[in-house]
Each structure stands twice: as C-alpha cells, then as structure tokens.
Design a protein around this motif. Structure first.
Motif, PDB file in Angstrom:
ATOM      1  N   ASP A 322      -3.815 -11.527  10.000  1.00  0.00           N
ATOM      2  CA  ASP A 322      -5.307 -11.209  10.501  1.00  0.00           C
ATOM      3  C   ASP A 322      -5.122 -10.231  10.969  1.00  0.00           C
ATOM      4  O   ASP A 322      -6.122  -9.157  10.641  1.00  0.00           O
ATOM      5  N   ILE A 323      -4.066  -9.665  11.854  1.00  0.00           N
ATOM      6  CA  ILE A 323      -4.028  -8.316  12.286  1.00  0.00           C
ATOM      7  C   ILE A 323      -4.076  -6.969  10.889  1.00  0.00           C
ATOM      8  O   ILE A 323      -4.905  -6.255  11.225  1.00  0.00           O
ATOM      9  N   ALA A 324      -3.231  -7.462  10.261  1.00  0.00           N
ATOM     10  CA  ALA A 324      -3.040  -6.455   8.860  1.00  0.00           C
ATOM     11  C   ALA A 324      -4.324  -6.339   8.111  1.00  0.00           C
ATOM     12  O   ALA A 324      -4.557  -5.322   7.735  1.00  0.00           O
ATOM     13  N   MET A 325      -5.207  -7.446   8.390  1.00  0.00           N
ATOM     14  CA  MET A 325      -6.446  -7.306   7.493  1.00  0.00           C
ATOM     15  C   MET A 325      -7.607  -7.031   8.328  1.00  0.00           C
ATOM     16  O   MET A 325      -8.744  -7.245   7.810  1.00  0.00           O
ATOM     17  N   ALA A 326      -7.387  -6.614   9.573  1.00  0.00           N
ATOM     18  CA  ALA A 326      -8.380  -6.398  10.426  1.00  0.00           C
ATOM     19  C   ALA A 326      -9.414  -5.252   9.996  1.00  0.00           C
ATOM     20  O   ALA A 326      -8.825  -4.346   9.287  1.00  0.00           O
ATOM     21  N   LYS A 327     -10.687  -5.210  10.081  1.00  0.00           N
ATOM     22  CA  LYS A 327     -11.672  -4.564   9.381  1.00  0.00           C
ATOM     23  C   LYS A 327     -11.210  -2.846   9.935  1.00  0.00           C
ATOM     24  O   LYS A 327     -11.619  -2.062   9.085  1.00  0.00           O
ATOM     25  N   MET A 409       8.365 -12.718  12.565  1.00  0.00           N
ATOM     26  CA  MET A 409       8.263 -11.468  11.767  1.00  0.00           C
ATOM     27  C   MET A 409       8.722 -11.657  10.455  1.00  0.00           C
ATOM     28  O   MET A 409       8.148 -11.298   9.449  1.00  0.00           O
ATOM     29  N   LYS A 410       9.540 -12.754  10.228  1.00  0.00           N
ATOM     30  CA  LYS A 410      10.216 -12.954   8.858  1.00  0.00           C
ATOM     31  C   LYS A 410       9.136 -13.677   7.964  1.00  0.00           C
ATOM     32  O   LYS A 410       9.173 -13.490   6.815  1.00  0.00           O
ATOM     33  N   GLU A 411       8.584 -14.519   8.610  1.00  0.00           N
ATOM     34  CA  GLU A 411       7.436 -15.238   7.975  1.00  0.00           C
ATOM     35  C   GLU A 411       6.203 -14.554   7.665  1.00  0.00           C
ATOM     36  O   GLU A 411       5.758 -14.317   6.541  1.00  0.00           O
ATOM     37  N   PHE A 412       5.773 -13.479   8.576  1.00  0.00           N
ATOM     38  CA  PHE A 412       4.735 -12.403   8.320  1.00  0.00           C
ATOM     39  C   PHE A 412       5.099 -11.698   7.177  1.00  0.00           C
ATOM     40  O   PHE A 412       4.381 -11.388   6.011  1.00  0.00           O
ATOM     41  N   GLN A 417       4.487  -9.974   1.572  1.00  0.00           N
ATOM     42  CA  GLN A 417       4.897  -9.754   0.320  1.00  0.00           C
ATOM     43  C   GLN A 417       4.326 -10.643  -0.939  1.00  0.00           C
ATOM     44  O   GLN A 417       4.053 -10.246  -1.741  1.00  0.00           O
ATOM     45  N   GLU A 418       4.179 -11.875  -0.460  1.00  0.00           N
ATOM     46  CA  GLU A 418       3.512 -12.689  -1.429  1.00  0.00           C
ATOM     47  C   GLU A 418       1.897 -12.419  -1.561  1.00  0.00           C
ATOM     48  O   GLU A 418       1.530 -12.571  -2.983  1.00  0.00           O
ATOM     49  N   ARG A 419       1.165 -11.881  -0.668  1.00  0.00           N
ATOM     50  CA  ARG A 419      -0.014 -11.445  -0.945  1.00  0.00           C
ATOM     51  C   ARG A 419      -0.060 -10.142  -1.624  1.00  0.00           C
ATOM     52  O   ARG A 419      -1.023  -9.760  -2.423  1.00  0.00           O
ATOM     53  N   PHE A 420       0.786  -9.110  -1.293  1.00  0.00           N
ATOM     54  CA  PHE A 420       0.646  -7.580  -1.762  1.00  0.00           C
ATOM     55  C   PHE A 420       1.539  -7.301  -2.516  1.00  0.00           C
ATOM     56  O   PHE A 420       1.539  -5.895  -3.031  1.00  0.00           O
ATOM     57  N   GLN A 421       2.844  -7.722  -2.602  1.00  0.00           N
ATOM     58  CA  GLN A 421       3.948  -7.222  -3.166  1.00  0.00           C
ATOM     59  C   GLN A 421       4.858  -6.110  -2.550  1.00  0.00           C
ATOM     60  O   GLN A 421       5.648  -5.954  -2.352  1.00  0.00           O
TER      61      GLN A 421
END
Length: 448
Positions: A322-327, A409-412, A417-421
C-alpha cells in the motif's frame, strides 16, 4: 589482525606445499601490511573500507587484485601481501565468530597483544622459523609503496624481538591450541586461494566476509539528534564489483531539532535535500527542523499509508505494498531524481515508509534481496530505545507487528516482484519516467 610471527608460520608451511619463486620476498610480503607509518594506523595498508551503509568493514581485495594482479603473478612479495590480507579476514572470523572474542571489554586488546608476544616463542620453535628476512637496498622504490607510506625500517628492526623469549604475564585468550588451529585453517584456506588465482578465478569475495564494526553493538545513527539515520551507500551490486554510491541517499527517522553538528555533517556530505513522508497531522504537531534550515531544500510529501499499526503480522507486507502504491509515492522518487545533490528521506521511525522507499531504491540498483533485508533489519537495532518507549507507553500494542521482522521485507519483495517483475516496470506503472529512473540510478551508482 593476526601476529606477524603467525603470518610467517603460515608462509613457512605454504612454502613446503606450493612452489613460490622467492621465499624472502614472500616473507616480506606477508609481514609488510603491519609496518605502520609513523603517526598512522594500518587501516590504509590493509585497504580497509566501509560497506553496507557504513555498518560493516572489510579489506578491499578486489582493489589489490586490480592494481597488483600482474605483480602477484610475477613477484612473491605482492602475492605474500595479498595472502596477509586474506589471513586477516579469516582471523577475524576465527576470533569473533568461532571463539566470540570481545574487543570492547576494557583491557582485552592489550591482553591479546600480550598473548601474541607470549605465543611467539612457541610458534617460532614449532614451525622452525628463522630471523632471516633481508630487505633489499632499493626496497623504497617498490611499486607497493604507492599503496601506503610504510614505516618498514623500524618495523623489521622491531620484529627481531619477536624471536626472543618473552615471559611477562600469562596467556589470557589466544592459547597455543588456538594458534595451531588458526594456522591449520589458514594454510588450507590459502592453498584454495592460491589455486583459484592460478586458475584465473577471482578469489575470495571480501564483501561476503565483511564484519560488523561493533561486536554486539547496535549501529550508530549518523546524526546526533536521531536514532535511525543511515547510509544507502556501500551495498554491492549483484554480479559486479560496483557499490551503491556513498552520500547519495540517506534514510532516517524524523529530525525535529537537528543541532549544528548535524547540519554541518549533512552539508559536508552534500546531503541538502530532505524529503519528509510523515502525514499532515504529524508535521503540524512536530515540524521538521529542516523546514527553515539554511542551505537545505525541505520537501513535505505526505504518505498516509503506513502511518498506523497494521492489524496483524500477516498484514505488514500488504501494508508495505500500500505504501509503494500511495498516490504521493511517485513524487518522492521524482524529487530524488531532481535533487541537485544528496537526499535524506524520512518518516517517523524510519521503518516502514522509509523502509519501502529504501528497498525499492536498492532493488533498482541491483542490490541482492539478502542485503535489502539486512538494511531493513538494521532499523530493529537502531530503534531499540524507540520500541521500548512504545511498549512502555502503549502496553496493549503487539510489538511483534511494530518491530521489523525479516519475513515482512521478504514477503513485500515477493509481492512486489509478483506484481511488477522489476522496479522499472513499477516506476512506469506509477508515473515515474524513464528519464527520472535513469537520474536516480546515476545518482546512486558509481558506474552505470
């Protein structure tokens, strides 16, 4: 780190197992790094440098191979010098990791040096060492002197005393058995290293053998008035000999009242843009000390995501997404790209929002997941006092959610990676341009 007599014992054994060209020059080489210049430490002669955000040290074997690789193949002095550095890396592992030596205890370093003096007689006799090193008349003109201003004249005169019996005090830590065990380990290790060099292979990776500067001591914040200000420089780029650049991006907890020393240090390191990711209410309640600080550009880019405590441990990595995708997150990276000098990013604790931005920046540079997690987990050490205070003030809070865990952090990183490669695809998705991506990479890398 190991005594010069032990280095000579290792060289003596190796000379019976490996074909060297000139044993005298080999012996000069394996002792020379300890020949301190007057008024100087041997940090320079050992090519010590700081890595992993200034939290670890190691010896720059890569630099030595690059500068003296040809000389190592031709001249045993340079090969011996290199083996000394390899042995010292191994000795730190032997002392600190295997035998849990603690140099912080008052008097321990002096006691260890006394052990060296006591053990010399045993080592000299057992390994049949002779005081027969001959320094060539033209030694001062050797290319090795470009590396460091050695004080070799007095050093080799002083070394003659190592062959004389010494009986002051008694052995404290470094016993005869430990000396034998280390010598055996070092011989085996050096034979493998010599074989690697002979086969044209790169040899020992000093980065993987780096050691934390403090023994069981939390890393120190770079600023006097914060707990968690750290470098993102000094991390190895996977598959290369390059590192992330120092004084490019610092990460931090909030800096409400930086003192004059902090301001001067930041300017000295060209960190002049401050990006504060705390929410509007947090900034109103506790304004940043950089908002009106002369010589700094203060940018408030509020990221509300990550300002609260997730509902569970399982929710933490999703909160990081969610932080990574914050507007407002693209604006953080755009300001890093546009900054004329170095940048310091912060949130409140320098843990979640700052941790996500730091992880994305390091991933962009090609830093390994292992090192990204290492950088993240340093916050656990730096913020010990902050976490204790939170627990004291809010005993109902589940601190296992608050305190960094490597699994978060590993799961993040897995979700990212799963979403953006890759980071480039992420930047494209959130609106950071390729030009801005390239500016960030150039800012953070020594070579692109």
């Amino acid at each position: 780190m190991a005594s010069r007599i032990i280095h000579l014992a290792i060289a003596n054994i190796l000379s019976g197992m490996y074909e060297f060209k000139d044993i005298n020059r080999l012996n000069i080489g394996v002792t020379l790094p300890d020949a301190a210049a007057v008024g100087k430490s041997t940090e320079g002669s050992h090519l010590k440098f700081q890595i992993c955000g200034l939290t670890k040290k190691t010896y720059d074997l890569t630099r030595f191979r690059r500068e003296f690789g040809q000389k190592m193949r031709e001249d045993d002095l340079y090969l011996g010098y290199y083996l000394h550095l390899v042995q010292d890396i191994l000795f730190r592992y032997f002392m600190y990791e295997i035998h849990h030596w603690d140099s912080r205890v008052p008097g321990n370093v002096d006691r260890l040096h006394n052990d060296y003096a006591l053990i010399n007689t045993y080592v000299v006799q057992k390994y049949h060492l002779r005081n027969d090193i001959v320094i060539p008349d033209d030694f001062a003109s050797e290319p090795i002197h470009k590396l460091y201003p050695f004080g070799f004249e007095g050093f080799y005169e002083e070394m003659q005393g190592d062959y004389e019996p010494y009986r002051e005090g008694s052995l404290f830590f470094f016993t005869e058995k430990k000396a034998d065990d280390f010598i055996d380990m070092a011989v085996e290790f050096c034979l493998k290293e010599l074989d690697a060099l002979k086969q044209g292979q790169p040899g020992l990776d000093e980065y993987k053998w780096g050691w934390k500067q403090g023994w069981k001591v939390p890393p120190r914040s770079l600023l006097n008035t914060t707990l968690n200000t750290r470098e993102l420089g000094g991390y190895r780029i996977q598959g290369t000999e390059c590192y992330t650049r120092m004084d490019s991006v610092w990460r931090s907890d909030v800096q409400n009242r930086p003192d004059e020393g902090d301001l001067a240090l930041l300017k000295e390191h060209h960190i002049t843009t401050v990006i504060d990711m705390r929410g509007e209410e947090d900034v109103r309640r506790a304004p940043s000390g950089f908002e009106r600080a002369e010589g700094f550009v203060y940018c408030h880019v509020p990221i509300d995501e990550g300002s609260g405590i997730p509902e569970s441990r399982e929710a933490v990595p999703r909160t990081y997404m969610d932080i990574a995708m914050a507007k407002n997150m693209p604006l953080v990276f755009k300001k890093i790209a546009a900054a004329p000098g170095g940048v310091m990013i912060n949130c409140t604790a320098g843990k979640d929002r700052t941790g996500v931005v730091s992880a994305i920046l390091l991933k962009l540079c090609g830093v390994s997941e292992e090192d990204i997690v290492y950088d993240y987990m340093l916050t656990r050490e730096c913020n010990q006092k902050r976490f204790e205070q939170i627990h004291q003030n809010y005993p109902e809070v589940d601190m296992s959610i608050v305190i960094p865990d490597d699994g978060y952090m590993k799961e993040f990183l897995r979700l990212f990676q799963e979403r953006f490669q890759d980071v480039e695809s992420y930047f494209e998705a959130v609106g950071v341009t390729r030009e801005e991506t390239a500016l960030i990479a150039r800012k953070m890398l020594h070579r692109l």
